[in-house]
Design an enzyme around this catalytic site. Structure first.
Site, mmCIF file in Angstrom:
data_model
loop_
_atom_site.group_PDB
_atom_site.id
_atom_site.type_symbol
_atom_site.label_atom_id
_atom_site.label_comp_id
_atom_site.label_asym_id
_atom_site.label_seq_id
_atom_site.Cartn_x
_atom_site.Cartn_y
_atom_site.Cartn_z
ATOM 1 N N ASP A 51 -16.952 4.077 -11.181
ATOM 2 C CA ASP A 51 -16.594 3.546 -10.737
ATOM 3 C C ASP A 51 -15.915 4.591 -9.599
ATOM 4 O O ASP A 51 -17.227 5.374 -9.140
ATOM 5 C CB ASP A 51 -15.074 4.082 -11.712
ATOM 6 C CG ASP A 51 -13.105 4.229 -11.405
ATOM 7 O OD1 ASP A 51 -13.779 2.836 -10.482
ATOM 8 O OD2 ASP A 51 -12.566 4.681 -11.959
ATOM 9 N N GLU A 57 -17.117 1.793 -4.310
ATOM 10 C CA GLU A 57 -17.480 1.274 -3.195
ATOM 11 C C GLU A 57 -17.527 1.769 -1.928
ATOM 12 O O GLU A 57 -18.224 1.275 -1.328
ATOM 13 C CB GLU A 57 -15.482 0.531 -2.786
ATOM 14 C CG GLU A 57 -15.402 0.110 -3.973
ATOM 15 C CD GLU A 57 -14.656 0.826 -4.871
ATOM 16 O OE1 GLU A 57 -14.380 2.152 -5.409
ATOM 17 O OE2 GLU A 57 -14.508 0.042 -6.199
ATOM 18 N N ASP A 104 -7.837 -2.663 -10.519
ATOM 19 C CA ASP A 104 -6.834 -1.990 -11.188
ATOM 20 C C ASP A 104 -5.777 -3.294 -11.018
ATOM 21 O O ASP A 104 -4.857 -3.124 -9.949
ATOM 22 C CB ASP A 104 -6.645 -0.470 -10.625
ATOM 23 C CG ASP A 104 -7.405 0.132 -10.198
ATOM 24 O OD1 ASP A 104 -7.924 0.639 -11.334
ATOM 25 O OD2 ASP A 104 -7.071 2.054 -9.780
HETATM 26 C C1 GLC Z 1 -9.725 3.942 -11.339
HETATM 27 C C2 GLC Z 1 -10.538 3.052 -11.995
HETATM 28 C C3 GLC Z 1 -10.108 3.603 -13.297
HETATM 29 C C4 GLC Z 1 -10.141 4.771 -14.211
HETATM 30 C C5 GLC Z 1 -9.158 5.908 -13.003
HETATM 31 C C6 GLC Z 1 -9.013 7.076 -13.319
HETATM 32 O O1 GLC Z 1 -8.643 3.533 -10.418
HETATM 33 O O2 GLC Z 1 -10.691 1.883 -11.829
HETATM 34 O O3 GLC Z 1 -10.185 2.010 -14.035
HETATM 35 O O4 GLC Z 1 -8.670 4.270 -14.722
HETATM 36 O O5 GLC Z 1 -9.794 5.218 -11.625
HETATM 37 O O6 GLC Z 1 -10.533 7.044 -13.559
#
Ligand code: GLC
Length: 790
Positions: A404, A407, A482
């Site tokens: 995650d 980017e 998200d």
């Molecule tokens: C980001 C991700 C989400 C995750 C969060 C905490 O917002 O997109 O899916 O739960 O981080 O890790």
């Protein structure tokens, strides 16, 4: 009315043709004033175009193109005549105007597919040096556009403009642009056929489909080379397969990865994880994976465990495994600046973190506080990162990893990402963040995939990434980031998944129910009904807006949820077969109607219904409290899945949609392989697969893929790919079976479920022997002939 072509002073254009040469099947045209144009007839359907402004080309390196792709043989000829210089393959003509080097792509019978307006041009980039490289094409009357990855907008991109620059966009909305992924492939469909343009340039890029000027399509990048692939059709599906093969396909997933998955930010401590798992089993909601979000770590330090919340990680993972659950964990790129943290120490000692041009580390806030970030574009760093997974995978037994924030995302800075002066190795082609930004996340996922595979003991695993560039599908599945618990987001999830699939990334899904806010029960039911037809099927939520487990919304929702997920588990062999076709041929697992029949004008703007595989059409209900929905069924005949009624295609129908049944249709003639319901993949030893056989007057082919569902034997031919050719008329229905591969499957029998027969069965013959109607049929059969009472 066509717009006048307006040439501005800042813009520079190629001059006329001077000469050409051919080396290694690359045709190089020299024009006056140093510019060179290279034409690569790569296959009979793919022509690559590159320009150099000063006569010197950059090293030819791409993260997008699959190194293992075997370019099929190409037959091309050069036809140098008068004003035109033509490169002709068996499927496409690339015609260069010798006065101005403008290119027209034509079909082999001379129809114009894609013609340049201003064509290639460039402007000096005063701020950074280099050039903004641009290209504009004539937008044909009625032309439609598709593709571009995760854009949250209508399926047809006509009259819209987009930017590619991976961005962490918490709570995005319809038309927010850009989002997390940068996938610069678009499809155009006009009266003369379909084609694709893949701009393989990783700088920030832009696409305009007739918004700025109504009869112009243009694309440009903020630096680098004008380097694009023209991919001929004439069918959209052909273009999609070619693009997907060019940029690569993933390995086969373990079958459990196509099962239902439950996630939340975050389940902790370990007891809570176990409670969720046992409730799944108690309430009989089939489920294969549970996720640990950032709170499993010690202060969000990657590759560590919070010893209080998770005193015995291996014990937990083993316990879950015994109950049939795989454990997935999140890993982000930010490494906490902490002298006592071994990953940080090692990264520092070995010089693996990204630096800025003046030699300072790029420092930014993410979950753990101030962090440094590995340069995943450096092979040595990827190797190091891969090695860090040993503990999680080999020792603890985690089954897959979720990448995650790649980017890369930074908190508290306006740009939300690295400064542009950060340096990257770019696999030996040192550059700055402007060029490396869009591929950073994909290289992280690549390193992760390599590490997980290394330590998985010959088993397949699941990787998920939020960010990436074209080709990311070779390493990872994706989710759409998200989103929000609204009906508009349900529609967005539907369209984004279709768009990702046609952009080469079939293994995709959304946070079911919405990440932000809590869905009402109805939204949750409608979302899981859509979600079971997305290859990646996971409930996830931010956790601070209320619970989002299947049982959090009352009895009715729980029952609908169970019924829906049970259907997913029954359809696993169909989905797995569809995955194999994606792996083997590059076909998108889910497809918009226009990819099913581009010659039917009604399909061009339809965006909520879609096909999952060859034979299932689904019509998600994306409106609150709707109890019916409009579905356009393309040409063919279609069986209503819940009633078995037959519907004519080529028409829009208004169909019932009770809250427990999203409209689903099966194409006449389709044979759908079905498993019994299981609580998790592997719960039962399955020796019989049911074949739902949908009668058709005429012929239809269907497939069934099988292998050991978790090892790599299939790469050596240990699989079976079975083809069923169905032919029906008023008196008979016959099925002829042929098979590739040599997997010794535990599936020994087929159970026939005949649907839609026009008359009663009088006799069934299997390989010429009469059998009784309900008998199980050995998978070794060659022909089944069913006679109908006349
Ligand atoms: C980001 C991700 C989400 C995750 C969060 C905490 O917002 O997109 O899916 O739960 O981080 O890790």
């Amino acid at each position: 009315m066509k717009n006048q072509i307006v040439y501005t002073e800042k813009e520079n254009y190629p001059k006329n043709y001077v000469s050409h040469s051919v080396i290694n099947n690359i045709i190089e045209i020299e024009s006056s004033e140093d510019l060179k144009l290279r034409i690569y007839p790569l296959t009979n359907d793919i022509i690559r175009i590159r320009y150099s402004l000063d006569g010197y080309f950059d090293a030819d390196f791409s993260y997008a193109i699959d190194e293992n792709y075997n370019f099929p043989h190409v037959d091309y000829i050069i036809d140098d005549r008068g004003d035109e210089f033509i490169v002709k393959t068996t499927n496409v003509r690339c015609v260069v105007n010798k006065q101005n080097l403008k290119i027209t792509f034509k079909s082999i019978d001379g129809k114009v597919l894609c013609e340049e307006e201003k064509g290639f041009h460039w402007e000096k980039n005063e701020e950074f040096g280099g050039y903004i490289v641009q290209n504009s094409k004539v937008l044909q009357k009625g032309e439609c556009f598709y593709g571009l990855g995760d854009k949250p907008t209508d399926l047809n991109l006509h009259e819209k403009k987009f930017t590619n620059w991976g961005t962490d966009e918490y709570g995005y909305h319809k038309d927010t642009d850009p989002l997390y992924k940068s996938i610069p492939i678009y499809y155009a469909l006009n009266d003369n056929g379909a084609y694709g343009i893949f701009l393989d340039n990783t700088y920030q890029s832009h696409f305009d489909f007739g918004l700025e000027r109504e009869d112009v399509t243009s694309f440009w990048a903020q630096g680098g080379e004008m380097n694009y692939y023209f991919i001929a059709g004439p069918e959209l599906m052909d273009v999609c397969k070619r693009y997907t093969q060019l940029t690569g396909v993933p390995e086969m997933p373990p079958l459990w990865a196509l099962g239902f998955q439950q996630c939340k930010w975050s389940y902790y401590p370990d007891k809570e994880v176990l409670a969720i798992a046992s409730k799944m089993r108690d309430l009989r909601i089939p489920c294969d994976a549970i996720y640990l979000d950032i709170d499993y770590m010690d202060g969000f330090r990657c590759f560590t465990w919070d010893k209080e919340k998770f005193p015995d990680p291996k014990g937990l993972v083993d316990n879950l495994k015994e109950q049939g659950f795989q454990t997935m964990v999140i890993i982000d790129p930010g490494i906490k600046i902490d002298k006592n943290y071994s990953v940080f120490q090692e990264g520092m000692e070995k010089g693996y973190f990204c630096k800025r041009i003046d030699g300072h580390y790029v420092e930014g806030k993410v979950w753990p506080g101030e962090c440094y970030f590995p340069d995943f574009t450096r092979p040595e760093v990827r190797e190091w990162w891969a090695g860090l997974y040993k503990g999680l995978i080999e020792e603890v037994g985690v089954a897959g990893v979720w990448n995650d924030m790649n980017e890369p995302a930074l908190f508290e800075v306006e740009s939300k990402t690295f400064p542009l002066d950060v340096l990257h190795d770019y696999d030996g082609h040192q550059t700055g963040h402007r060029k490396a930004h869009n591929i950073y996340g994909m290289q992280m996922a690549r390193a992760t995939a390599e590490g997980v595979r290394q330590f998985s003991g010959g088993k397949r695993s699941l990787i998920i990434t939020r960010s990436g560039y074209s080709g990311l599908q070779r390493y990872s599945s994706v989710w759409t980031g998200d989103n929000i618990a609204t009906f508009e987001h349900l529609w967005l999830a539907d369209v984004q998944a279709q768009r990702l699939a046609i952009s080469g990334i079939s293994f995709c899904g959304s946070d079911i129910g919405g990440f932000i806010n809590q869905p009402n029960p109805e939204l949750m039911m409608r979302w899981i009904q859509l979600g079971i037809f997305h290859p990646f099927c996971r409930v996830h939520s931010s956790g601070d807006h209320g619970d989002q487990e299947p049982w959090s919304f009352g009895e009715e929702c729980l029952d609908v949820f169970r019924k829906t997920v049970e259907l997913r588990y029954q359809l696993l062999p169909y989905l797995y077969t569809t995955f194999y076709q994606y792996y083997n041929e590059g076909t998108p697992m889910i497809r918009p109607l226009v990819f099913f029949d581009q010659y039917d004008v009604q399909t061009k703007d339809r965006d909520h219904e879609f096909l999952c595989g060859d034979h299932i059409l689904v019509c998600p209900i994306v409106k609150d409290e709707a109890r019916s929905g409009k579905v356009y069924l393309p040409t063919s005949q279609w069986y209503h899945f819940w009633t078995n009624d037959l519907y004519d295609g080529g028409k829009e129908h208004n169909v019932n949609a009770p809250v427990d049944e999203m409209p689903i249709f099966i194409k006449a003639g389709g044979i759908i392989p079905r498993y019994p319901v299981q609580q998790y993949v592997g719960e039962k030893t399955i020796d019989t697969v049911t074949l739902d056989i949908y009668y058709k007057q005429g012929s239809e082919s269907s497939y069934f893929y099988d292998d050991d569902k978790n090892g790599y034997g299939y790469e050596q031919g240990e699989f079976t790919y079975t083809k069923f050719e169905l032919t029906g008329d008023q008196e008979h229905l016959s099925i002829v079976k042929t098979q590739e591969g040599n997997y010794d499957s535990e599936i020994k029998n087929f159970k026939l479920n005949l649907i839609g027969l026009p008359a009663e069965v009088s006799e069934i013959k299997v390989d010429n022997l009469i059998v009784s109607k309900d008998v199980l049929i050995s998978t070794a059969f060659e022909t089944i002939t069913i006679s109908l009472k006349g």
